[in-house]
Design an enzyme around this catalytic site. Structure first.
Site, PDB file in Angstrom:
ATOM      1  N   ASN A 102       2.864 -52.873  48.579  1.00 11.47           N
ATOM      2  CA  ASN A 102       2.985 -52.300  49.926  1.00 11.47           C
ATOM      3  C   ASN A 102       3.762 -53.288  50.794  1.00 11.47           C
ATOM      4  O   ASN A 102       3.205 -54.288  51.253  1.00 11.47           O
ATOM      5  CB  ASN A 102       1.575 -52.051  50.494  1.00 11.47           C
ATOM      6  CG  ASN A 102       1.620 -51.495  51.907  1.00 11.47           C
ATOM      7  OD1 ASN A 102       2.687 -51.133  52.416  1.00 11.47           O
ATOM      8  ND2 ASN A 102       0.472 -51.425  52.564  1.00 11.47           N
ATOM      9  N   HIS A 121      -3.992 -45.583  55.576  1.00 14.80           N
ATOM     10  CA  HIS A 121      -4.090 -47.041  55.526  1.00 14.80           C
ATOM     11  C   HIS A 121      -4.760 -47.521  56.810  1.00 14.80           C
ATOM     12  O   HIS A 121      -4.555 -46.942  57.888  1.00 14.80           O
ATOM     13  CB  HIS A 121      -2.676 -47.650  55.392  1.00 14.80           C
ATOM     14  CG  HIS A 121      -2.715 -49.119  55.127  1.00 14.80           C
ATOM     15  ND1 HIS A 121      -2.928 -50.034  56.127  1.00 14.80           N
ATOM     16  CD2 HIS A 121      -2.592 -49.835  53.973  1.00 14.80           C
ATOM     17  CE1 HIS A 121      -2.927 -51.254  55.598  1.00 14.80           C
ATOM     18  NE2 HIS A 121      -2.726 -51.149  54.292  1.00 14.80           N
ATOM     19  N   SER A 147      -6.041 -58.773  50.503  1.00 14.67           N
ATOM     20  CA  SER A 147      -5.907 -60.180  50.109  1.00 14.67           C
ATOM     21  C   SER A 147      -5.981 -60.412  48.601  1.00 14.67           C
ATOM     22  O   SER A 147      -6.631 -61.357  48.149  1.00 14.67           O
ATOM     23  CB  SER A 147      -6.936 -61.037  50.841  1.00 14.67           C
ATOM     24  OG  SER A 147      -6.683 -60.990  52.219  1.00 14.67           O
ATOM     25  N   LYS A 175       4.916 -52.921  53.696  1.00 19.53           N
ATOM     26  CA  LYS A 175       4.694 -52.757  55.144  1.00 19.53           C
ATOM     27  C   LYS A 175       6.049 -52.755  55.878  1.00 19.53           C
ATOM     28  O   LYS A 175       6.900 -51.964  55.527  1.00 19.53           O
ATOM     29  CB  LYS A 175       3.728 -53.820  55.648  1.00 19.53           C
ATOM     30  CG  LYS A 175       2.415 -53.809  54.847  1.00 19.53           C
ATOM     31  CD  LYS A 175       1.321 -54.604  55.446  1.00 19.53           C
ATOM     32  CE  LYS A 175       0.095 -54.517  54.543  1.00 19.53           C
ATOM     33  NZ  LYS A 175      -1.094 -55.125  55.090  1.00 19.53           N
ATOM     34  N   GLY A 179      -4.876 -58.819  54.744  1.00 18.77           N
ATOM     35  CA  GLY A 179      -3.953 -59.771  55.388  1.00 18.77           C
ATOM     36  C   GLY A 179      -4.519 -61.176  55.526  1.00 18.77           C
ATOM     37  O   GLY A 179      -4.012 -61.989  56.293  1.00 18.77           O
ATOM     38  N   GLU A 198      -4.162 -49.828  58.763  1.00 17.60           N
ATOM     39  CA  GLU A 198      -3.268 -50.171  59.870  1.00 17.60           C
ATOM     40  C   GLU A 198      -2.795 -48.922  60.597  1.00 17.60           C
ATOM     41  O   GLU A 198      -2.430 -48.975  61.776  1.00 17.60           O
ATOM     42  CB  GLU A 198      -2.093 -51.021  59.347  1.00 17.60           C
ATOM     43  CG  GLU A 198      -2.559 -52.438  59.025  1.00 17.60           C
ATOM     44  CD  GLU A 198      -1.711 -53.180  58.010  1.00 17.60           C
ATOM     45  OE1 GLU A 198      -0.641 -52.686  57.636  1.00 17.60           O
ATOM     46  OE2 GLU A 198      -2.143 -54.269  57.591  1.00 17.60           O
ATOM     47  N   GLU A 200      -9.982 -50.537  50.456  1.00 20.36           N
ATOM     48  CA  GLU A 200      -9.403 -51.697  51.141  1.00 20.36           C
ATOM     49  C   GLU A 200     -10.297 -52.083  52.318  1.00 20.36           C
ATOM     50  O   GLU A 200     -10.142 -51.524  53.424  1.00 20.36           O
ATOM     51  CB  GLU A 200      -8.011 -51.361  51.679  1.00 20.36           C
ATOM     52  CG  GLU A 200      -6.983 -51.062  50.628  1.00 20.36           C
ATOM     53  CD  GLU A 200      -5.588 -51.404  51.124  1.00 20.36           C
ATOM     54  OE1 GLU A 200      -4.945 -52.236  50.496  1.00 20.36           O
ATOM     55  OE2 GLU A 200      -5.154 -50.863  52.146  1.00 20.36           O
TER      56      GLU A 200
HETATM   57  P1  PGA Z   1      -2.788 -57.655  51.935  1.00 21.51           P
HETATM   58  O1  PGA Z   1      -2.554 -56.134  52.355  1.00 21.51           O
HETATM   59  O2  PGA Z   1      -2.639 -57.735  50.440  1.00 21.51           O
HETATM   60  O3  PGA Z   1      -1.767 -58.419  52.686  1.00 21.51           O
HETATM   61  O4  PGA Z   1      -4.199 -57.994  52.352  1.00 21.51           O
HETATM   62  C1  PGA Z   1      -3.047 -55.083  51.564  1.00 21.51           C
HETATM   63  C2  PGA Z   1      -2.784 -53.789  52.277  1.00 21.51           C
HETATM   64  O5  PGA Z   1      -2.841 -53.773  53.522  1.00 21.51           O
HETATM   65  O6  PGA Z   1      -2.514 -52.754  51.640  1.00 21.51           O
END
Ligand code: PGA
Length: 253
Positions: free
Chosen positions: A9, A94, A213, A11, A171, A96, A165
């Site tokens: 991903n 997601h 993460s 982003k 993050g 976010e 998640e």
């Molecule tokens: P991350 O993000 O691996 O940076 O924690 C995962 C995600 O948001 O899909």
């Protein structure tokens, strides 16, 4: 045994098409490794075509879809357009996007639209906090049920992928990710909810991924006995060496 699933991903990264192409070129050096997986890249939309160029080892994913039907909507990219770029799976709900106000009912609508366009829905769920009393399980049950409420038939349910998640783990770094015991419990719980919704046989066929993460240092631990089918990887996917190590963990699990 079905192949493991790895979804990068991206982003809002990288900052330019030039860098995106460079990243893809670096990934292509390990194409034989990635072919051992169901490997997807979910780039910012303007880079979709560049990702699709590497369809011999990358499956194209989108980070969202719009739920608006065909029509005149300035600024909207419809799911049919995404499909024409080779998108096979869409990340939906997601955290976010949920943080920007997207509700589970809106996610449910998008699940329907994705299926109609022949795109597999990857539905993300995750609690914002985890508490000792296990209240977060109830939260997860509700979020999953509502996000899947537009699924009317079992045939559609069998095209689903679920990503767990936990929002508190996204993050950060490997030290702040979930531990394998808690992950294992949560996966069993999600399977039970899916089984209540669609029956055991279909539930067993729905892959469950973990995201939040995932890094080189915790990938092996997260796979130990947790029954996840793969990873949704954010920041670590932007470093090709790190992603390669994560892919190797999945292949050798
Ligand atoms: P991350 O993000 O691996 O940076 O924690 C995962 C995600 O948001 O899909």
């Amino acid at each position: 045994m079905a192949k493991p699933i790895l979804i990068a991903n991206w982003k809002n990264h990288p900052d330019s098409l030039k860098e995106a192409k460079n990243l893809l070129k670096q990934l292509s050096r390990d194409r034989s490794l990635y072919k051992k997986l169901f490997f997807f890249v979910a780039p910012p939309s303007p880079y979709l075509e560049s990702v699709a160029f590497y369809k011999d080892f990358i499956r194209t994913a989108s980070q969202d879809i719009s739920s608006v039907p065909k029509g005149t909507y300035t600024g909207v990219v419809t799911s049919d357009i995404l499909k024409s770029f080779g998108v096979r799976i869409a990340i939906l709900g997601h955290s976010e996007r949920r943080a920007l106000g997207e509700t589970s009912s809106e996610v449910a609508e998008k699940v329907k639209v994705a299926l109609r366009s022949g795109i597999a829905p990857l539905v993300c769920i995750g609690e914002t906090v985890r508490d000792a009393d296990g209240e977060h399980f109830e939260f997860l049950r509700e979020q999953l049920k509502l996000s899947l409420s537009c699924l009317t038939c079992k045939a559609d349910a069998s095209k689903l992928v679920v990503a767990y998640e936990p929002v508190w783990a996204i993050g950060k770094d490997a030290k702040n990710a979930i531990d394998s015991k808690d992950l294992s419990q949560t996966v069993i719980f999600i399977k039970k909810v899916l089984s209540d919704l669609f029956g055991r046989e279909i539930a067993d066929r729905i892959p469950i991924l973990y995201g939040g993460s995932v890094e080189v240092s915790n990938a092996d631990v997260l796979l130990q006995g947790t029954k996840i089918r793969g990873f949704l990887v954010g920041h670590a996917s932007l470093n090709t060496e790190n992603l390669k190590s994560i892919a190797k963990s999945l292949i050798s699990k």
